[in-house]
Design an enzyme around this catalytic site. Structure first.
Site, PDB file in Angstrom:
ATOM      1  N   ARG A  22      -8.957  -0.146   3.834  1.00  0.00           N
ATOM      2  CA  ARG A  22      -8.102   0.808   3.113  1.00  0.00           C
ATOM      3  C   ARG A  22      -6.744   0.194   2.790  1.00  0.00           C
ATOM      4  O   ARG A  22      -6.099   0.581   1.824  1.00  0.00           O
ATOM      5  CB  ARG A  22      -7.847   2.043   4.000  1.00  0.00           C
ATOM      6  CG  ARG A  22      -8.868   3.132   3.911  1.00  0.00           C
ATOM      7  CD  ARG A  22      -8.341   4.367   4.619  1.00  0.00           C
ATOM      8  NE  ARG A  22      -7.006   4.679   4.136  1.00  0.00           N
ATOM      9  CZ  ARG A  22      -6.107   5.332   4.871  1.00  0.00           C
ATOM     10  NH1 ARG A  22      -6.389   5.706   6.095  1.00  0.00           N
ATOM     11  NH2 ARG A  22      -4.918   5.606   4.378  1.00  0.00           N
ATOM     12  N   ASP A  41       4.383   0.934  11.938  1.00  0.00           N
ATOM     13  CA  ASP A  41       3.146   0.322  11.421  1.00  0.00           C
ATOM     14  C   ASP A  41       2.937  -1.097  11.921  1.00  0.00           C
ATOM     15  O   ASP A  41       1.861  -1.655  11.731  1.00  0.00           O
ATOM     16  CB  ASP A  41       3.161   0.302   9.888  1.00  0.00           C
ATOM     17  CG  ASP A  41       3.130   1.699   9.328  1.00  0.00           C
ATOM     18  OD1 ASP A  41       3.386   1.862   8.127  1.00  0.00           O
ATOM     19  OD2 ASP A  41       2.867   2.641  10.096  1.00  0.00           O
ATOM     20  N   ARG A  60       0.053  15.122  12.057  1.00  0.00           N
ATOM     21  CA  ARG A  60       0.821  14.624  10.904  1.00  0.00           C
ATOM     22  C   ARG A  60       1.108  15.809   9.982  1.00  0.00           C
ATOM     23  O   ARG A  60       0.503  15.987   8.948  1.00  0.00           O
ATOM     24  CB  ARG A  60       0.058  13.513  10.193  1.00  0.00           C
ATOM     25  CG  ARG A  60      -0.179  12.319  11.111  1.00  0.00           C
ATOM     26  CD  ARG A  60      -0.713  11.113  10.394  1.00  0.00           C
ATOM     27  NE  ARG A  60       0.305  10.461   9.573  1.00  0.00           N
ATOM     28  CZ  ARG A  60       0.020   9.405   8.810  1.00  0.00           C
ATOM     29  NH1 ARG A  60      -1.207   8.964   8.736  1.00  0.00           N
ATOM     30  NH2 ARG A  60       0.962   8.848   8.076  1.00  0.00           N
ATOM     31  N   CYS A 110      -5.337  11.867  11.023  1.00  0.00           N
ATOM     32  CA  CYS A 110      -5.876  10.557  11.367  1.00  0.00           C
ATOM     33  C   CYS A 110      -5.506  10.323  12.837  1.00  0.00           C
ATOM     34  O   CYS A 110      -4.990  11.185  13.506  1.00  0.00           O
ATOM     35  CB  CYS A 110      -5.351   9.483  10.448  1.00  0.00           C
ATOM     36  SG  CYS A 110      -3.662   9.105  10.752  1.00  0.00           S
ATOM     37  N   ILE A 164       7.965   7.219  16.656  1.00  0.00           N
ATOM     38  CA  ILE A 164       7.518   7.956  15.464  1.00  0.00           C
ATOM     39  C   ILE A 164       6.187   8.647  15.749  1.00  0.00           C
ATOM     40  O   ILE A 164       6.014   9.838  15.501  1.00  0.00           O
ATOM     41  CB  ILE A 164       7.350   6.990  14.260  1.00  0.00           C
ATOM     42  CG1 ILE A 164       8.566   6.090  14.109  1.00  0.00           C
ATOM     43  CG2 ILE A 164       7.011   7.759  12.988  1.00  0.00           C
ATOM     44  CD1 ILE A 164       9.687   6.588  13.294  1.00  0.00           C
ATOM     45  N   LYS A 190       0.854  -1.212   0.000  1.00  0.00           N
ATOM     46  CA  LYS A 190       0.000   0.000   0.000  1.00  0.00           C
ATOM     47  C   LYS A 190       0.879   1.247   0.000  1.00  0.00           C
ATOM     48  O   LYS A 190       0.650   2.165  -0.777  1.00  0.00           O
ATOM     49  CB  LYS A 190      -0.886   0.023   1.245  1.00  0.00           C
ATOM     50  CG  LYS A 190      -1.541   1.378   1.514  1.00  0.00           C
ATOM     51  CD  LYS A 190      -2.370   1.430   2.764  1.00  0.00           C
ATOM     52  CE  LYS A 190      -1.612   1.872   3.965  1.00  0.00           C
ATOM     53  NZ  LYS A 190      -1.315   3.307   4.085  1.00  0.00           N
ATOM     54  N   ASN A 191       1.924   1.263   0.850  1.00  0.00           N
ATOM     55  CA  ASN A 191       2.696   2.493   1.032  1.00  0.00           C
ATOM     56  C   ASN A 191       3.666   2.754  -0.103  1.00  0.00           C
ATOM     57  O   ASN A 191       4.363   3.771  -0.110  1.00  0.00           O
ATOM     58  CB  ASN A 191       3.400   2.492   2.391  1.00  0.00           C
ATOM     59  CG  ASN A 191       2.382   2.659   3.500  1.00  0.00           C
ATOM     60  OD1 ASN A 191       1.229   3.000   3.248  1.00  0.00           O
ATOM     61  ND2 ASN A 191       2.790   2.383   4.722  1.00  0.00           N
ATOM     62  N   ILE A 207       3.078  18.485   7.376  1.00  0.00           N
ATOM     63  CA  ILE A 207       3.789  18.268   6.107  1.00  0.00           C
ATOM     64  C   ILE A 207       4.827  19.373   5.884  1.00  0.00           C
ATOM     65  O   ILE A 207       5.187  19.690   4.752  1.00  0.00           O
ATOM     66  CB  ILE A 207       2.833  18.166   4.903  1.00  0.00           C
ATOM     67  CG1 ILE A 207       2.000  19.431   4.730  1.00  0.00           C
ATOM     68  CG2 ILE A 207       1.931  16.942   4.992  1.00  0.00           C
ATOM     69  CD1 ILE A 207       1.294  19.481   3.371  1.00  0.00           C
ATOM     70  N   ASP A 208       5.339  19.920   6.986  1.00  0.00           N
ATOM     71  CA  ASP A 208       6.320  21.011   6.877  1.00  0.00           C
ATOM     72  C   ASP A 208       7.588  20.587   6.128  1.00  0.00           C
ATOM     73  O   ASP A 208       8.198  21.391   5.399  1.00  0.00           O
ATOM     74  CB  ASP A 208       6.676  21.525   8.281  1.00  0.00           C
ATOM     75  CG  ASP A 208       7.203  20.417   9.176  1.00  0.00           C
ATOM     76  OD1 ASP A 208       6.505  19.380   9.322  1.00  0.00           O
ATOM     77  OD2 ASP A 208       8.324  20.535   9.701  1.00  0.00           O
ATOM     78  N   LEU A 209       7.978  19.328   6.266  1.00  0.00           N
ATOM     79  CA  LEU A 209       9.203  18.874   5.577  1.00  0.00           C
ATOM     80  C   LEU A 209       8.984  18.785   4.061  1.00  0.00           C
ATOM     81  O   LEU A 209       9.888  19.048   3.272  1.00  0.00           O
ATOM     82  CB  LEU A 209       9.658  17.515   6.132  1.00  0.00           C
ATOM     83  CG  LEU A 209      10.019  17.520   7.618  1.00  0.00           C
ATOM     84  CD1 LEU A 209      10.300  16.084   8.100  1.00  0.00           C
ATOM     85  CD2 LEU A 209      11.224  18.415   7.888  1.00  0.00           C
TER      86      LEU A 209
END
Ligand code: EPZ
Length: 423
Positions: free
Chosen positions: A398, A306, A121, A116, A328, A22-23, A123-125
């Site tokens: 999902r 995960d 989570r 989620c 994480i 999936k990832n 997204i600055d990077l």
């Protein structure tokens, strides 16, 4: 809405085949639009995230044919359609359209990914990486507005403040057509990053060092279509290995790359799980008197965040006290109260999950809070005496291809039914 009903405490036996990751596929599908001719992906898992990405591609004008595990993406008519909200928000990985559209068209309007239940989570990077390539990036009204400079994106030397799978991939997608050599230092090293780099290189990109902490990308003018096979899903594989160790009477997990699971398998062996590791499969033998272990998650090749939820029901079967720390996502703990409802001796203490085993789990009504928490509850339900009903199962669908069929094939008594149906 649907629910999963499990009558537990039955042995699992037989063979199970792992699907495409999936990832990886959630990045491969957006990456395909960078090509100027059709891309064929094989080994595509049948999961709802793939369906969502197919819909988004078609809105942008791509032609997509998805038959079985093969997806043909023809990007020739794709345009940079602004997508400030709507379907784009239905999955976090839609942020890969930022890098892909910026790389292809020099501009993008993409809605911010939904949060989620793993905690913040940001997204600055990702944003820092795009800006380093010369893009103007604005975050307004819940969407990201990106535009390259007059002469297009320019290569740069980017040091990642912390290791990020998504940001590493997203910067790669933008940089493959940037002028010059981009270097990403402190890059994430996950196998999915190698998979995306392999697709890009087969499309004509020049990406070197994927899988190490320094990736070099020499920009090219054009990228063409190709055929690519999706890497097996190491997280799905770990999930089924944990189930097999907890309940197996001889289970063979096929289409597994052992090297992608070394830290996870080392923990299983430390617990006393008996396995035979072959070229592309792992056989798990019935395990007794397992030993509790401590776990700390780290970026790859460390123990995957995960897999901390999927391994937890197995830990609960083991003798002793154990501590689990997710470095994480510290808030990746919503499965803990649900497991406690099933009789588990487990609680959160500060930034640790503390467990004491062994535990005899009993069936209960529980709620999945996220994808891997859902998988954890499925494993717990398979182990528990009596009936377990899991709600919010859309999370599980999902990311786990045909999970009901795969487990039924191993002898589990598991059903996916409408929520209002009597158990
Ligand atoms: C990917 O998410 C995976 N998702 C996640 O799997 C996985 O848990 C995660 O990597 C870590 O391995 C996909 O690949 C679609 P990150 P991603 O950027 O890329 C922080 C699953 O269950 N961070 O590696 O979003 C972040 O908060 C999912 O399949 C920033 O601070 O994760 C986290 O603490 C869940 N700023 C850490 O870095 C950023 O801009 C690692 O996140 C980005 C991330």
């Amino acid at each position: 809405m649907k629910k999963i009903v499990i009558n537990g405490n039955r042995p699992l036996k037989g063979e199970i085949t792992i699907s495409g990751a999936k990832n990886s596929v959630v990045a491969l599908i957006p990456a395909a639009i960078l090509a100027d001719s059709p891309v064929i992906l094989e080994g595509v898992p049948d999961i709802s995230d793939v369906d969502s990405l197919k819909e988004i591609l078609e809105i942008m004008g791509a032609k997509v044919e998805h038959v079985g595990e093969t997806m043909m993406i023809d990007p020739t008519e794709v345009q940079s359609i602004p997508m400030p909200h709507g379907k784009i928000n239905s999955l976090r990985a839609s942020y890969y359209f930022m890098g892909a559209l910026l790389g292809k068209f020099g501009e993008a309007v993409v809605g911010l990914p939904g949060g989620c239940n793993l905690g913040p989570r940001p997204i600055d990077l990702h944003v820092k990486g795009f800006a380093a390539l010369g893009a103007d990036v604005r975050n307004e009204y819940g969407a990201m507005y990106l535009r390259a400079g007059e002469e297009g994106l320019k290569a740069n030397h980017i040091f990642m403040d912390n290791v990020s799978v998504g940001a590493t991939i997203n910067i790669m997608l933008a940089a493959v057509k940037a002028k010059g050599r981009t270097v990403i230092e402190n890059a994430a090293r996950e196998p999915e990053i190698i998979d995306v780099a392999t697709l890009l290189n087969n499309m004509g990109a020049v990406v070197r060092g994927a899988g190490t902490d320094e990736i070099r990308i020499d920009g090219v003018e054009e990228l063409h279509g190709t055929r690519h096979s999706v890497v097996p899903d190491r997280i799905e594989a770990g999930t089924y290995l944990a189930m097999a160790a907890a309940l197996g009477e001889g289970v063979v997990v096929k289409n597994v790359i052992y090297e992608h699971l070394e830290s996870f398998i080392a923990k299983l062996q430390e617990m006393g799980v008996e396995m035979t590791i072959r070229e592309d499969s792992i056989e798990v033998f019935p395990s007794h008197d397992l030993k509790m272990v401590n776990i700390k998650t780290y970026p790859y090749p460390g123990f995957a965040t995960d897999l901390q939820q999927p391994i937890t029901p197995l830990l609960l079967k083991a003798h002793g006290t154990g501590e689990l720390i997710d470095t994480i996502y510290e808030k990746r703990i919503n499965h803990v109260p649900e497991l406690a409802r099933m009789g588990a001796n487990i609680q959160v203490e500060g930034n640790m999950i503390v467990m004491k085993g062994p535990n005899e789990l009993t069936g209960a009504e529980v709620v999945a809070s996220d994808l891997r928490a859902g998988a954890c509850l499925v494993t717990a339900g398979l182990m528990a005496k009596g009936t377990t009903t899991i709600f919010n199962v859309e999370f599980i669908l999902r990311g786990y291809d045909h999970i009901i069929d795969k487990l039924t094939g191993l002898g589990a008594d598991i059903r996916l039914v409408e929520e209002d149906e009597k158990n």
